[in-house]
Design an enzyme around this catalytic site. Sequence first.
Site, PDB file in Angstrom:
ATOM      1  N   GLY A  46       0.826  -1.195   0.000  1.00 14.12           N
ATOM      2  CA  GLY A  46       0.000   0.000   0.000  1.00 14.12           C
ATOM      3  C   GLY A  46       0.856   1.239   0.000  1.00 14.12           C
ATOM      4  CD  GLN A  51       3.467   5.497   2.821  1.00 17.30           C
ATOM      5  OE1 GLN A  51       2.418   4.983   2.465  1.00 17.30           O
ATOM      6  NE2 GLN A  51       4.546   4.785   3.130  1.00 17.30           N
ATOM      7  CB  CYS A  89       6.204   1.679   6.883  1.00 23.39           C
ATOM      8  SG  CYS A  89       5.525   3.186   6.183  1.00 23.39           S
ATOM      9  CG  LEU A  90       6.777   1.031   0.676  1.00 26.36           C
ATOM     10  CD1 LEU A  90       5.946   1.402  -0.548  1.00 26.36           C
ATOM     11  CD2 LEU A  90       7.916   0.091   0.306  1.00 26.36           C
ATOM     12  CG  HIS A 131       0.561   0.501   7.430  1.00 30.80           C
ATOM     13  ND1 HIS A 131       1.617   0.096   8.200  1.00 30.80           N
ATOM     14  CD2 HIS A 131       1.067   1.378   6.524  1.00 30.80           C
ATOM     15  CE1 HIS A 131       2.712   0.706   7.786  1.00 30.80           C
ATOM     16  NE2 HIS A 131       2.417   1.494   6.761  1.00 30.80           N
ATOM     17  CD  GLU A 132      -0.384   2.127   3.125  1.00 31.61           C
ATOM     18  OE1 GLU A 132      -0.086   3.339   3.069  1.00 31.61           O
ATOM     19  OE2 GLU A 132       0.475   1.242   3.192  1.00 31.61           O
ATOM     20  CG  HIS A 135       0.887   6.342   6.146  1.00 34.51           C
ATOM     21  ND1 HIS A 135       2.073   6.848   6.627  1.00 34.51           N
ATOM     22  CD2 HIS A 135       1.141   5.048   5.808  1.00 34.51           C
ATOM     23  CE1 HIS A 135       3.003   5.908   6.596  1.00 34.51           C
ATOM     24  NE2 HIS A 135       2.459   4.806   6.100  1.00 34.51           N
TER      25      HIS A 135
END
Length: 165
Positions: A46, A51, A89-90, A131-132, A135
């Site tokens: 995701g 991000q 996480c990216l 998670h997303e 953000h």
Amino acid sequence: MALRKIVTVGDPVLNKVCRPVTKFDDRLAMLIDDMIETMHEANGVGLAGPQVGVLRRVVVVDTGDEDLELVNPEIVETGKEMQTGLEGCLSVPGKYGIVTRPNYVVVRAQDRNGDWYEYEGEELIARAFCHELAHLDGQLYTEVAERMLTPEELEQLEHGAEDTE
């Protein structure tokens, strides 16, 4: 479509609350396409607007079968059963933590045209939804992790993955 730079921990954009999307236009479509391409290139599950430095309520999630575009998403239902597992996480490269999330989640969101949909997710997809969407409210998984993996645990995990390939 173009790859976008993924913002990493330490950049204040990751801790800001995103604004709702109000214009459903070519710019939004391009952002979503770029985010999908960037997520795939980075081998992510995701990716959220902040991000890539965009403070808008936009998320993309790769379910394995399709790429979901979630504009102005909100969680409308969660199951009682919880899952505890590894999360990365990216925007937090090279780090992993143990996080507990609902095992089942329903998200209501718009697509790039402004049409509303509901998506159900279990296990990894439910985790990705939570998670997303976090953000979008300026929260990183590291803030809710029960604990972060030590460098030794991380090394063991990496070697274990090599042994199974």
